[in-house]
Motif scaffolding. Structure first.
Motif, PDB file in Angstrom:
ATOM      1  N   PRO A  87       0.796  -1.228   0.000  1.00  0.00           N
ATOM      2  CA  PRO A  87       0.000   0.000   0.000  1.00  0.00           C
ATOM      3  C   PRO A  87       0.833   1.287   0.000  1.00  0.00           C
ATOM      4  O   PRO A  87       0.330   2.347  -0.365  1.00  0.00           O
ATOM      5  CB  PRO A  87      -0.835  -0.099   1.280  1.00  0.00           C
ATOM      6  CG  PRO A  87      -0.153  -1.106   2.134  1.00  0.00           C
ATOM      7  CD  PRO A  87       0.619  -2.017   1.221  1.00  0.00           C
ATOM      8  N   SER A  88       2.084   1.198   0.390  1.00  0.00           N
ATOM      9  CA  SER A  88       2.931   2.392   0.432  1.00  0.00           C
ATOM     10  C   SER A  88       4.396   1.980   0.505  1.00  0.00           C
ATOM     11  O   SER A  88       4.687   0.812   0.754  1.00  0.00           O
ATOM     12  CB  SER A  88       2.572   3.264   1.645  1.00  0.00           C
ATOM     13  OG  SER A  88       2.934   2.583   2.838  1.00  0.00           O
ATOM     14  N   PRO A  89       5.326   2.899   0.285  1.00  0.00           N
ATOM     15  CA  PRO A  89       5.140   4.317  -0.047  1.00  0.00           C
ATOM     16  C   PRO A  89       4.775   4.482  -1.518  1.00  0.00           C
ATOM     17  O   PRO A  89       5.230   3.722  -2.370  1.00  0.00           O
ATOM     18  CB  PRO A  89       6.493   4.943   0.266  1.00  0.00           C
ATOM     19  CG  PRO A  89       7.475   3.850  -0.005  1.00  0.00           C
ATOM     20  CD  PRO A  89       6.766   2.577   0.393  1.00  0.00           C
ATOM     21  N   LEU A  90       3.968   5.471  -1.788  1.00  0.00           N
ATOM     22  CA  LEU A  90       3.580   5.759  -3.161  1.00  0.00           C
ATOM     23  C   LEU A  90       4.680   6.561  -3.856  1.00  0.00           C
ATOM     24  O   LEU A  90       5.419   7.307  -3.211  1.00  0.00           O
ATOM     25  CB  LEU A  90       2.274   6.550  -3.184  1.00  0.00           C
ATOM     26  CG  LEU A  90       1.069   5.862  -2.526  1.00  0.00           C
ATOM     27  CD1 LEU A  90      -0.144   6.779  -2.585  1.00  0.00           C
ATOM     28  CD2 LEU A  90       0.775   4.516  -3.162  1.00  0.00           C
ATOM     29  N   SER A  91       4.778   6.407  -5.159  1.00  0.00           N
ATOM     30  CA  SER A  91       5.733   7.190  -5.944  1.00  0.00           C
ATOM     31  C   SER A  91       5.379   8.665  -5.805  1.00  0.00           C
ATOM     32  O   SER A  91       4.202   9.032  -5.767  1.00  0.00           O
ATOM     33  CB  SER A  91       5.669   6.792  -7.421  1.00  0.00           C
ATOM     34  OG  SER A  91       6.042   5.443  -7.580  1.00  0.00           O
ATOM     35  N   TYR A  92       6.425   9.481  -5.735  1.00  0.00           N
ATOM     36  CA  TYR A  92       6.204  10.907  -5.543  1.00  0.00           C
ATOM     37  C   TYR A  92       7.345  11.687  -6.184  1.00  0.00           C
ATOM     38  O   TYR A  92       8.513  11.344  -6.006  1.00  0.00           O
ATOM     39  CB  TYR A  92       6.123  11.234  -4.046  1.00  0.00           C
ATOM     40  CG  TYR A  92       5.901  12.695  -3.746  1.00  0.00           C
ATOM     41  CD1 TYR A  92       4.695  13.318  -4.066  1.00  0.00           C
ATOM     42  CD2 TYR A  92       6.900  13.446  -3.153  1.00  0.00           C
ATOM     43  CE1 TYR A  92       4.493  14.660  -3.795  1.00  0.00           C
ATOM     44  CE2 TYR A  92       6.705  14.799  -2.878  1.00  0.00           C
ATOM     45  CZ  TYR A  92       5.499  15.395  -3.195  1.00  0.00           C
ATOM     46  OH  TYR A  92       5.305  16.721  -2.934  1.00  0.00           O
ATOM     47  N   LEU A 123       4.184   3.594  -8.409  1.00  0.00           N
ATOM     48  CA  LEU A 123       3.182   2.989  -7.528  1.00  0.00           C
ATOM     49  C   LEU A 123       2.230   4.089  -7.094  1.00  0.00           C
ATOM     50  O   LEU A 123       2.642   5.055  -6.448  1.00  0.00           O
ATOM     51  CB  LEU A 123       3.834   2.333  -6.308  1.00  0.00           C
ATOM     52  CG  LEU A 123       2.854   1.698  -5.315  1.00  0.00           C
ATOM     53  CD1 LEU A 123       2.050   0.578  -5.974  1.00  0.00           C
ATOM     54  CD2 LEU A 123       3.582   1.180  -4.093  1.00  0.00           C
ATOM     55  N   GLY A 124       0.962   3.962  -7.473  1.00  0.00           N
ATOM     56  CA  GLY A 124      -0.042   4.972  -7.141  1.00  0.00           C
ATOM     57  C   GLY A 124      -0.010   6.127  -8.118  1.00  0.00           C
ATOM     58  O   GLY A 124       0.754   6.140  -9.079  1.00  0.00           O
TER      59      GLY A 124
END
Length: 133
Positions: A87-92, A123-124
C-alpha cells in the motif's frame, strides 16, 4: 575476459503505473548464443528516495538464482518474477525528495564486475508537487 551479453529486464505491463495491491510481474533474459558463466543473479522490487537529505530505500520483494552443480543457471532462458505491491510508499515527484520504485536485477558473473539492470515504474498516482512561480 568474457564480454557480458545484453541483459533484458521487462515488466509485463507497458503502462508503467501500478495501484497498491496490484500484481507486478515480468521477466529477465540474457540475449546471446553462448552460455554466460554466472555465479548468481538477484532480482529485487524496491523503492528508494532521491533528492536532498539522506537516501532511504527498502526491498519489497527479493529472489536469488544460483548456479549449482547439476542445475546450471542459464540466463538465456527467461526467468519470470511476480509480486503483489504494497500500500505504500507511493511514488512521488517532489521538489525536495522523490520516491522511486523499480525492479532491479544484479548478475554476478564468474569473472568480471557485476551487471545491474533496472526497470522503473510508478506505484499509485500522487500528483507531482506544484511548481512555484
Amino acid at each position: 575476459m568474457i564480454t557480458p551479453p545484453t541483459i533484458t529486464l521487462k515488466l509485463d505491463s507497458t503502462a508503467g503505473e501500478y495501484d497498491p495491491g496490484q500484481r507486478l510481474s515480468g521477466h529477465f533474459i540474457a540475449e546471446g548464443v553462448v552460455p554466460w558463466p554466472v555465479r548468481s543473479a538477484e532480482l529485487s522490487v524496491l523503492w528508494y528516495t532521491a533528492g536532498q537529505g539522506e537516501e532511504d530505500f527498502a526491498v519489497h520483494h527479493f529472489e536469488r538464482f544460483v548456479d549449482e552443480p547439476g542445475r546450471p543457471l542459464d540466463l538465456r532462458l527467461p526467468h519470470r518474477f511476480a509480486t503483489v505491491l504494497p500500500p505504500s510508499p507511493l511514488s512521488y515527484d517532489g521538489r525536495i525528495v522523490k520516491v522511486c520504485w523499480c525492479a532491479r536485477l544484479r548478475v554476478y558473473p564468474q569473472q568480471g564486475p557485476e551487471v545491474v539492470q533496472e526497470a522503473a515504474f510508478r506505484l499509485g498516482s500522487v500528483p507531482a508537487a506544484p511548481v512555484e512561480s
